[in-house]
Design a protein around this motif. Structure first.
Motif, PDB file in Angstrom:
ATOM      1  N   GLU A 139      12.923 -20.940  69.417  1.00 26.16           N
ATOM      2  CA  GLU A 139      11.787 -20.158  70.393  1.00 26.16           C
ATOM      3  C   GLU A 139      12.862 -19.400  71.643  1.00 26.16           C
ATOM      4  OE1 GLU A 139      10.440 -23.351  73.062  1.00 26.16           O
ATOM      5  OE2 GLU A 139       8.718 -23.593  71.704  1.00 26.16           O
ATOM      6  N   ALA A 140      13.827 -20.087  71.196  1.00 24.55           N
ATOM      7  CA  ALA A 140      15.271 -18.903  72.461  1.00 24.55           C
ATOM      8  C   ALA A 140      15.515 -18.228  70.837  1.00 24.55           C
ATOM      9  CB  ALA A 140      16.418 -20.027  71.711  1.00 24.55           C
ATOM     10  N   LEU A 141      15.410 -17.969  69.501  1.00 27.82           N
ATOM     11  CA  LEU A 141      16.136 -16.861  68.505  1.00 27.82           C
ATOM     12  C   LEU A 141      14.793 -15.486  69.294  1.00 27.82           C
ATOM     13  CD1 LEU A 141      16.702 -18.597  65.196  1.00 27.82           C
ATOM     14  CD2 LEU A 141      18.412 -17.474  67.309  1.00 27.82           C
ATOM     15  N   LYS A 142      13.669 -15.745  69.483  1.00 29.52           N
ATOM     16  CA  LYS A 142      13.134 -14.890  69.507  1.00 29.52           C
ATOM     17  C   LYS A 142      12.831 -13.748  70.956  1.00 29.52           C
ATOM     18  CE  LYS A 142       8.794 -17.763  68.148  1.00 29.52           C
ATOM     19  NZ  LYS A 142       7.676 -18.244  68.942  1.00 29.52           N
ATOM     20  N   LEU A 143      13.913 -14.553  71.312  1.00 28.16           N
ATOM     21  CA  LEU A 143      14.773 -13.612  72.418  1.00 28.16           C
ATOM     22  C   LEU A 143      16.632 -12.779  72.751  1.00 28.16           C
ATOM     23  CD1 LEU A 143      13.546 -16.298  75.462  1.00 28.16           C
ATOM     24  CD2 LEU A 143      12.721 -14.775  74.453  1.00 28.16           C
ATOM     25  N   ILE A 144      16.424 -12.925  71.131  1.00 28.75           N
ATOM     26  CA  ILE A 144      17.639 -12.161  70.718  1.00 28.75           C
ATOM     27  C   ILE A 144      17.496 -11.267  69.958  1.00 28.75           C
ATOM     28  CG2 ILE A 144      18.635 -14.773  71.816  1.00 28.75           C
ATOM     29  CD1 ILE A 144      19.651 -14.936  68.533  1.00 28.75           C
ATOM     30  N   PRO A 145      18.467 -10.021  69.859  1.00 29.05           N
ATOM     31  CA  PRO A 145      18.456  -9.647  69.223  1.00 29.05           C
ATOM     32  C   PRO A 145      18.546  -9.692  67.654  1.00 29.05           C
ATOM     33  CG  PRO A 145      19.851  -8.786  70.658  1.00 29.05           C
ATOM     34  CD  PRO A 145      19.000  -9.682  70.803  1.00 29.05           C
ATOM     35  N   THR A 146      18.187  -8.874  66.797  1.00 29.58           N
ATOM     36  CA  THR A 146      18.622  -9.284  65.132  1.00 29.58           C
ATOM     37  C   THR A 146      20.264  -8.704  65.169  1.00 29.58           C
ATOM     38  OG1 THR A 146      16.568  -8.821  64.320  1.00 29.58           O
ATOM     39  CG2 THR A 146      18.430  -8.993  62.907  1.00 29.58           C
ATOM     40  N   GLN A 147      20.726  -9.034  64.005  1.00 31.74           N
ATOM     41  CA  GLN A 147      22.516  -8.816  64.121  1.00 31.74           C
ATOM     42  C   GLN A 147      22.746  -9.401  62.422  1.00 31.74           C
ATOM     43  OE1 GLN A 147      25.219 -10.611  67.190  1.00 31.74           O
ATOM     44  NE2 GLN A 147      23.232 -10.994  68.818  1.00 31.74           N
ATOM     45  N   PRO A 148      22.395  -7.845  61.856  1.00 28.01           N
ATOM     46  CA  PRO A 148      22.382  -8.021  60.742  1.00 28.01           C
ATOM     47  C   PRO A 148      23.875  -8.002  59.879  1.00 28.01           C
ATOM     48  CG  PRO A 148      22.345  -5.945  61.021  1.00 28.01           C
ATOM     49  CD  PRO A 148      21.978  -7.000  62.361  1.00 28.01           C
ATOM     50  N   ALA A 149      24.233  -9.047  59.241  1.00 26.92           N
ATOM     51  CA  ALA A 149      25.353  -8.915  58.390  1.00 26.92           C
ATOM     52  C   ALA A 149      25.927  -8.274  57.553  1.00 26.92           C
ATOM     53  CB  ALA A 149      24.828 -10.329  57.272  1.00 26.92           C
ATOM     54  N   GLU A 150      24.998  -6.678  57.594  1.00 26.90           N
ATOM     55  CA  GLU A 150      24.925  -5.766  56.043  1.00 26.90           C
ATOM     56  C   GLU A 150      26.689  -5.577  56.890  1.00 26.90           C
ATOM     57  OE1 GLU A 150      20.925  -7.169  55.651  1.00 26.90           O
ATOM     58  OE2 GLU A 150      22.372  -6.498  57.795  1.00 26.90           O
ATOM     59  N   ASP A 151      27.528  -5.493  57.781  1.00 24.32           N
ATOM     60  CA  ASP A 151      28.432  -4.858  57.774  1.00 24.32           C
ATOM     61  C   ASP A 151      29.424  -5.936  57.926  1.00 24.32           C
ATOM     62  OD1 ASP A 151      28.079  -7.055  59.819  1.00 24.32           O
ATOM     63  OD2 ASP A 151      28.751  -5.850  61.705  1.00 24.32           O
ATOM     64  N   ALA A 152      29.028  -6.877  56.464  1.00 23.21           N
ATOM     65  CA  ALA A 152      29.608  -8.271  57.126  1.00 23.21           C
ATOM     66  C   ALA A 152      31.200  -7.619  55.847  1.00 23.21           C
ATOM     67  CB  ALA A 152      29.285  -9.194  56.013  1.00 23.21           C
ATOM     68  N   VAL A 153      32.631  -8.702  55.757  1.00 24.85           N
ATOM     69  CA  VAL A 153      33.230  -7.574  54.967  1.00 24.85           C
ATOM     70  C   VAL A 153      33.061  -8.685  53.450  1.00 24.85           C
ATOM     71  CG1 VAL A 153      35.935  -8.603  54.313  1.00 24.85           C
ATOM     72  CG2 VAL A 153      35.325  -7.990  56.462  1.00 24.85           C
ATOM     73  N   ILE A 154      33.001 -10.120  53.784  1.00 24.27           N
ATOM     74  CA  ILE A 154      32.701 -10.524  52.046  1.00 24.27           C
ATOM     75  C   ILE A 154      31.240 -10.145  51.766  1.00 24.27           C
ATOM     76  CG2 ILE A 154      33.579 -12.465  53.479  1.00 24.27           C
ATOM     77  CD1 ILE A 154      30.563 -13.884  53.825  1.00 24.27           C
ATOM     78  N   PRO A 155      31.102 -10.131  50.356  1.00 19.95           N
ATOM     79  CA  PRO A 155      29.372  -9.464  49.585  1.00 19.95           C
ATOM     80  C   PRO A 155      29.055 -10.397  49.958  1.00 19.95           C
ATOM     81  CG  PRO A 155      31.632 -10.137  48.168  1.00 19.95           C
ATOM     82  CD  PRO A 155      31.905 -10.634  49.837  1.00 19.95           C
ATOM     83  N   ALA A 156      27.915  -9.236  49.958  1.00 26.63           N
ATOM     84  CA  ALA A 156      26.013 -10.189  50.650  1.00 26.63           C
ATOM     85  C   ALA A 156      25.775 -11.191  49.338  1.00 26.63           C
ATOM     86  CB  ALA A 156      25.122  -8.189  50.754  1.00 26.63           C
TER      87      ALA A 156
END
Length: 300
Positions: free
Chosen positions: A5-22
């Protein structure tokens, strides 16, 4: 409120900018480890969960009866060297169930399909890891600190929560005063053998938690063996801001507020379960698949 329920209240924070490979994101089960001496282990329970910047790791001889001083679990910052393609981890002293680093070498990785092969740089061993997650929520929450509710005292606490679809891993370090009881010893066996109060030492050792759930939010494996079969604690969360959540929970019989920072959050994420190949490779496979694929199946 419940975490989801809490996650519905926060924005998406993508991992595409990560240093490690997806390809490293997700929940991995170790299928085997083969050593330089010709021996192979396919039975030890080992799981590796990877968020954008940190790792949770659990290793047990068996589900419920691994001797206390032989359990392994840790949380650490993930480090990636792109040029050398080496993966390593920075594990704080309070981020490890054990009193010493069991895996000091960086990892040389090679990914094929849903399989990650991890080679030690000096060829001591090779580990075969299999991606477990398919798709779903991808969440990484890293513990920042905790506050004792009765006194208002702030304490240092390490840990985190990683969710990859139905798979979950939670890590929480020992309370500082319990960790300090063990820090003077070189290993946990020594701590038990030399302690003036064995019972207190055993309780201090088991205060470190790494728990894994494979389905239905139920704990399948844990450094705290008494929690096997219990539900993951995902209630009593509160959203403080777009990158910060808190949770009210009991630690060692006392109420605390635990502060989490969002490392990554995607409501629906497709985890990598295959790798690309050249057209020549694809043509070869297609031409020979009557033989190549006769017994082939996706193995996790």
């Amino acid at each position: 409120m419940n975490l989801f329920e809490a996650l519905k209240l926060i924005p998406t924070q993508p991992a595409e900018d990560a240093v490690i490979p997806a390809s490293l994101f997700g929940a991995f089960r170790r299928k085997s480890i083969s050593f330089f001496n010709g021996l192979t282990d396919e039975k030890t329970i080992v799981y590796w969960f990877q968020s954008k910047t940190f790792t949770i790791d659990l290793r047990l001889k068996n589900q419920r009866d691994t001797p206390l001083t032989e359990r392994q679990g840790w949380i650490g910052e993930t480090l990636w060297e792109p040029e050398a393609e080496l993966l390593s981890w920075c594990v704080a002293k309070n981020g490890n169930f054990q009193n010493h680093i069991q895996w000091p070498e960086p990892a040389k990785l090679h990914t094929v399909g849903n399989c990650i092969l991890e080679f030690s740089p000096n060829n001591t061993y090779v580990e075969d890891w299999r991606q477990q997650a398919d798709s779903g929520v991808f969440l990484g929450l890293r513990i920042q600190s905790a506050q004792h509710l009765a006194t208002g005292k702030q304490i240092a606490l390490d840990g985190g929560l990683i969710i990859c679809g139905q798979y979950m891993a939670y890590a929480q370090s020992r309370l500082p005063e319990l960790q300090n009881q063990l820090s003077e010893y070189s290993n946990l066996n020594e701590a038990v053998q030399l302690s003036a109060d064995t019972s207190a030492t055993v309780k201090a050792i088991e205060n470190f938690e790494v728990s894994i759930s494979l389905a239905n939010q139920k704990i399948d494996y844990s450094t705290q063996s008494f929690k096997t079969g219990q539900q993951m604690l995902l209630d009593d969360f509160e959203v403080l801001d777009a990158q910060t959540l808190s949770q009210q929970k009991m630690i060692n019989g006392e109420p605390y507020t635990v502060l989490f920072k969002v490392d990554t959050y995607a409501p629906h994420y497709e985890f990598q379960r295959s790798t690309s190949a050249s057209s020549a490779c694809e043509n070869w496979y297609a031409a020979e698949q009557n033989h190549l694929a006769f017994h082939a199946a996706a193995v996790k």
